[in-house]
Design a protein around this motif. Structure first.
Motif, PDB file in Angstrom:
ATOM      1  N   GLU A   1      -2.670   4.353 -10.028  1.00 50.86           N
ATOM      2  CA  GLU A   1      -3.295   5.512 -10.583  1.00 50.86           C
ATOM      3  C   GLU A   1      -4.790   5.671 -10.577  1.00 50.86           C
ATOM      4  O   GLU A   1      -5.481   6.554 -10.064  1.00 50.86           O
ATOM      5  CB  GLU A   1      -2.938   5.942 -12.298  1.00 50.86           C
ATOM      6  CG  GLU A   1      -3.386   7.044 -12.707  1.00 50.86           C
ATOM      7  CD  GLU A   1      -3.205   7.370 -14.209  1.00 50.86           C
ATOM      8  OE1 GLU A   1      -3.751   8.163 -14.871  1.00 50.86           O
ATOM      9  OE2 GLU A   1      -2.420   6.657 -14.631  1.00 50.86           O
ATOM     10  N   GLN A   2      -5.423   4.481 -10.934  1.00 52.01           N
ATOM     11  CA  GLN A   2      -6.917   4.190 -11.053  1.00 52.01           C
ATOM     12  C   GLN A   2      -7.622   3.960  -9.411  1.00 52.01           C
ATOM     13  O   GLN A   2      -8.455   4.569  -9.227  1.00 52.01           O
ATOM     14  CB  GLN A   2      -7.069   2.806 -11.725  1.00 52.01           C
ATOM     15  CG  GLN A   2      -6.709   2.816 -13.129  1.00 52.01           C
ATOM     16  CD  GLN A   2      -7.511   4.290 -13.796  1.00 52.01           C
ATOM     17  OE1 GLN A   2      -8.810   4.472 -13.694  1.00 52.01           O
ATOM     18  NE2 GLN A   2      -6.588   4.922 -14.712  1.00 52.01           N
ATOM     19  N   LEU A   3      -6.594   3.153  -8.627  1.00 51.86           N
ATOM     20  CA  LEU A   3      -7.083   3.097  -7.256  1.00 51.86           C
ATOM     21  C   LEU A   3      -6.945   4.516  -6.519  1.00 51.86           C
ATOM     22  O   LEU A   3      -7.771   4.870  -5.633  1.00 51.86           O
ATOM     23  CB  LEU A   3      -6.277   2.129  -6.661  1.00 51.86           C
ATOM     24  CG  LEU A   3      -6.527   0.711  -6.746  1.00 51.86           C
ATOM     25  CD1 LEU A   3      -5.493  -0.382  -6.658  1.00 51.86           C
ATOM     26  CD2 LEU A   3      -8.196   0.124  -6.437  1.00 51.86           C
ATOM     27  N   LEU A   4      -5.830   5.408  -6.698  1.00 55.61           N
ATOM     28  CA  LEU A   4      -5.945   6.680  -6.080  1.00 55.61           C
ATOM     29  C   LEU A   4      -6.877   7.437  -6.463  1.00 55.61           C
ATOM     30  O   LEU A   4      -6.869   8.574  -5.815  1.00 55.61           O
ATOM     31  CB  LEU A   4      -4.459   7.199  -6.199  1.00 55.61           C
ATOM     32  CG  LEU A   4      -3.518   6.446  -5.330  1.00 55.61           C
ATOM     33  CD1 LEU A   4      -2.043   7.285  -5.799  1.00 55.61           C
ATOM     34  CD2 LEU A   4      -3.573   6.629  -3.867  1.00 55.61           C
ATOM     35  N   ALA A   5      -7.546   7.243  -7.473  1.00 61.33           N
ATOM     36  CA  ALA A   5      -8.685   8.295  -7.874  1.00 61.33           C
ATOM     37  C   ALA A   5      -9.985   7.961  -7.183  1.00 61.33           C
ATOM     38  O   ALA A   5     -10.976   8.800  -7.304  1.00 61.33           O
ATOM     39  CB  ALA A   5      -9.011   8.034  -9.363  1.00 61.33           C
ATOM     40  N   ILE A   6      -9.883   6.986  -6.214  1.00 65.36           N
ATOM     41  CA  ILE A   6     -11.157   6.412  -5.444  1.00 65.36           C
ATOM     42  C   ILE A   6     -10.840   7.537  -4.231  1.00 65.36           C
ATOM     43  O   ILE A   6     -10.045   7.394  -3.453  1.00 65.36           O
ATOM     44  CB  ILE A   6     -11.395   5.007  -5.011  1.00 65.36           C
ATOM     45  CG1 ILE A   6     -11.489   4.301  -6.428  1.00 65.36           C
ATOM     46  CG2 ILE A   6     -12.183   4.988  -4.081  1.00 65.36           C
ATOM     47  CD1 ILE A   6     -11.194   2.797  -6.208  1.00 65.36           C
ATOM     48  N   ASP A   7     -12.188   8.136  -3.973  1.00 65.01           N
ATOM     49  CA  ASP A   7     -12.222   8.899  -2.745  1.00 65.01           C
ATOM     50  C   ASP A   7     -12.003   8.092  -1.351  1.00 65.01           C
ATOM     51  O   ASP A   7     -12.268   6.919  -1.287  1.00 65.01           O
ATOM     52  CB  ASP A   7     -13.535   9.562  -2.585  1.00 65.01           C
ATOM     53  CG  ASP A   7     -13.936  10.693  -3.532  1.00 65.01           C
ATOM     54  OD1 ASP A   7     -12.866  11.143  -4.213  1.00 65.01           O
ATOM     55  OD2 ASP A   7     -14.875  10.853  -3.960  1.00 65.01           O
ATOM     56  N   VAL A   8     -11.024   8.759  -0.453  1.00 60.73           N
ATOM     57  CA  VAL A   8     -10.774   8.220   0.799  1.00 60.73           C
ATOM     58  C   VAL A   8     -10.191   6.870   0.916  1.00 60.73           C
ATOM     59  O   VAL A   8      -9.929   6.139   1.762  1.00 60.73           O
ATOM     60  CB  VAL A   8     -11.967   8.091   1.752  1.00 60.73           C
ATOM     61  CG1 VAL A   8     -12.421   9.486   2.373  1.00 60.73           C
ATOM     62  CG2 VAL A   8     -13.194   7.101   1.154  1.00 60.73           C
ATOM     63  N   LEU A   9      -9.543   6.396  -0.323  1.00 61.62           N
ATOM     64  CA  LEU A   9      -8.603   5.264  -0.374  1.00 61.62           C
ATOM     65  C   LEU A   9      -7.168   5.556  -0.315  1.00 61.62           C
ATOM     66  O   LEU A   9      -6.916   6.595  -0.886  1.00 61.62           O
ATOM     67  CB  LEU A   9      -8.822   4.726  -1.791  1.00 61.62           C
ATOM     68  CG  LEU A   9      -8.144   3.402  -2.092  1.00 61.62           C
ATOM     69  CD1 LEU A   9      -9.045   2.432  -3.034  1.00 61.62           C
ATOM     70  CD2 LEU A   9      -6.612   3.416  -2.605  1.00 61.62           C
ATOM     71  N   LYS A  10      -6.438   4.890   0.794  1.00 64.31           N
ATOM     72  CA  LYS A  10      -4.997   5.187   0.928  1.00 64.31           C
ATOM     73  C   LYS A  10      -4.405   3.772   0.611  1.00 64.31           C
ATOM     74  O   LYS A  10      -4.443   2.846   0.913  1.00 64.31           O
ATOM     75  CB  LYS A  10      -4.831   5.639   2.619  1.00 64.31           C
ATOM     76  CG  LYS A  10      -3.473   5.643   2.806  1.00 64.31           C
ATOM     77  CD  LYS A  10      -3.281   6.211   4.336  1.00 64.31           C
ATOM     78  CE  LYS A  10      -1.969   6.311   4.598  1.00 64.31           C
ATOM     79  NZ  LYS A  10      -1.504   6.747   5.987  1.00 64.31           N
ATOM     80  N   ILE A  11      -3.300   4.279   0.117  1.00 67.09           N
ATOM     81  CA  ILE A  11      -2.125   3.115  -0.192  1.00 67.09           C
ATOM     82  C   ILE A  11      -0.942   2.981   0.762  1.00 67.09           C
ATOM     83  O   ILE A  11      -0.674   3.807   0.962  1.00 67.09           O
ATOM     84  CB  ILE A  11      -1.639   3.310  -1.836  1.00 67.09           C
ATOM     85  CG1 ILE A  11      -2.749   2.944  -2.785  1.00 67.09           C
ATOM     86  CG2 ILE A  11      -0.318   2.099  -1.941  1.00 67.09           C
ATOM     87  CD1 ILE A  11      -2.290   3.111  -4.335  1.00 67.09           C
ATOM     88  N   TYR A  12      -0.916   1.766   1.301  1.00 74.86           N
ATOM     89  CA  TYR A  12       0.624   1.729   1.977  1.00 74.86           C
ATOM     90  C   TYR A  12       1.388   1.118   1.621  1.00 74.86           C
ATOM     91  O   TYR A  12       1.385  -0.071   0.851  1.00 74.86           O
ATOM     92  CB  TYR A  12      -0.279   0.863   3.462  1.00 74.86           C
ATOM     93  CG  TYR A  12      -1.222   1.592   4.258  1.00 74.86           C
ATOM     94  CD1 TYR A  12      -1.058   2.140   5.304  1.00 74.86           C
ATOM     95  CD2 TYR A  12      -2.394   1.290   3.888  1.00 74.86           C
ATOM     96  CE1 TYR A  12      -1.823   2.936   5.997  1.00 74.86           C
ATOM     97  CE2 TYR A  12      -3.683   1.821   4.672  1.00 74.86           C
ATOM     98  CZ  TYR A  12      -3.238   2.570   5.708  1.00 74.86           C
ATOM     99  OH  TYR A  12      -4.218   3.352   6.248  1.00 74.86           O
ATOM    100  N   GLY A  13       2.527   1.754   1.344  1.00 74.02           N
ATOM    101  CA  GLY A  13       3.879   1.319   0.732  1.00 74.02           C
ATOM    102  C   GLY A  13       3.792   2.053  -0.701  1.00 74.02           C
ATOM    103  O   GLY A  13       3.483   1.590  -1.541  1.00 74.02           O
TER     104      GLY A  13
END
Length: 408
Positions: free
Chosen positions: A316-328
């Protein structure tokens, strides 16, 4: 602090390395998928071995040898109990998962024939790809790949379509080291057995987060490495059903794996020694058992619950960062997050995080086909363990934001 019945601060005191600083900052260790840290309780077992009873095992009549043998075989029994393995001699102690997989691949050289098919998943570690390619080169076997989708999940309809009477072996990791995906291995095992195929599950990434039950799974082979389970490097285990281990020829020749040697003929020892040539990593095997005792003392179910909450918070916290994409983004995951920031190479992010005392892994994570699938050079991988904290996640997030601001 997350509330799941763990005294995290007390647990963290068990790990001396977590008290150090890196580049003048408190260490935030988030590279657990590569190697977990080792508690003092396991370190003490290692020191005790070399202080009090360092000796070779199985062949000595003197006291030190007998004590070392007893401790080593007791560790085998601990591994047997932890993984609910029916017989102690179905536990082969190896140098780790890579050794275990190569042992099986080598053994199948005499069992596989030209045109036989092997299935591997698209999200395997190189250690569960290259040995099977080598096996196919030796035998004329055909390697086929179970595809994955954008979420980092196996396409199970395609898996079932690939299965046929030509399928002799199926290999799949329990958990993807690069994505954290928990694969549906029970379904894979059941379907493969119906097709007449044997199954090896690479449990290297799963074993620290999932207490796999060999009897419930009915898997033919399962592997694990101690260094991902709070134990030392250079030791692991291969579980194999007795019927399969009896069929496979020895992987290496030498001492301990023999019953009788003459220049005319050699006969081999019974299981498990048939596959344990040479002097083993005695201290490592004993410490592996101690690491499992430590994990079970905390409680694997409690560990799983805590790590799931930590994963959800970090996601949740990382996805709040602009232009960050999680793989998986599979529905079922363990505590691994692979991510990139658009326009920034993962290595550059990892380098800046290291300057802030944050240890993550960057690159293709020995899973290059996954990176090729996504069309990327690699990812930043943050992998969490039960001794990590919500506050450390906050430090990671702040560090990623700082890296983004510096590099974009």
């Amino acid at each position: 602090m997350l509330e799941v019945g763990l005294d995290i601060q007390k647990i963290r005191k068990d790990f001396p390395i977590l008290q150090r600083e890196v580049n003048g900052k408190p260490l935030v260790y988030l590279d657990n998928a590569a190697t977990s840290q080792t508690p003092q309780q396991v370190i003490d077992v290692i020191v005790d071995y070399y202080h009090r009873y360092n000796a070779n095992i199985h062949r000595g009549v003197h006291t030190l040898s007998q004590e070392a043998t007893d401790a080593y075989e007791a560790a085998r029994g601990t591994i047997q109990k932890h993984f609910n393995i029916a017989k102690a001699h179905e536990v082969i102690l190896t140098s780790g998962t890579t050794h275990s997989i190569n042992l099986v691949a080598s053994g199948f050289t005499s069992l596989l024939k030209e045109g036989d098919e092997i299935l591997v998943s698209a999200m395997e570690h190189h250690s569960n790809i290259v040995p099977w390619q080598m096996l196919c080169e030796r035998t004329g076997g055909v390697l086929k790949v179970i595809p994955m989708n954008e979420n980092g999940e196996l396409v199970m309809t395609e898996f079932h379509n690939l299965l046929s009477d030509k399928t002799k072996l199926v290999f799949c990791n329990h958990v993807s080291n690069a994505l954290g995906t928990v694969n549906p291995i029970a379904e894979i095992i059941e379907a493969s057995h119906k097709a007449g195929a044997a199954v090896l599950v690479d449990g290297a990434q799963a074993a620290a987060h999932i207490k796999a039950d060999m009897q419930a799974l009915d898997v033919d082979f399962y592997t694990a490495s101690a260094h991902k389970m709070c134990g030392p490097t250079g030791v692991g285990m291969l579980y194999g059903k007795e019927e399969w281990l009896t069929k496979l020829p020895p992987y290496q020749g030498g001492g301990e794996m023999i019953a009788e040697v003459t220049f005319e003929k050699t006969t081999y020892a019974d299981l498990p020694h048939k596959f344990e040539a040479g002097t083993p990593n005695i201290c490592g095997g004993i410490a592996f058992g101690a690491a499992l005792d430590y994990l079970n003392g905390i409680g694997m179910e409690t560990i799983v619950q805590y790590e799931e909450e930590l994963l959800n918070y970090a996601t949740e916290q990382l996805l709040a960062i602009d232009v960050l994409k999680i793989y998986g983004t599979a529905e079922h995951k363990t505590s691994v997050i692979s991510f990139n920031i658009e326009g920034i190479h993962p290595y550059d992010i990892g380098t800046i995080l290291d300057k802030l005392g944050i240890a993550v892994r960057t690159g293709h994570h020995c899973a290059q086909p996954i990176m090729d699938f996504y069309g990327i050079p690699g990812t930043v991988r943050a992998s969490f363990s039960f001794y990590n904290t919500k506050e450390e996640v906050d430090v990671l997030v702040a560090g990623v934001k700082r890296a983004r601001n510096m590099l974009l």
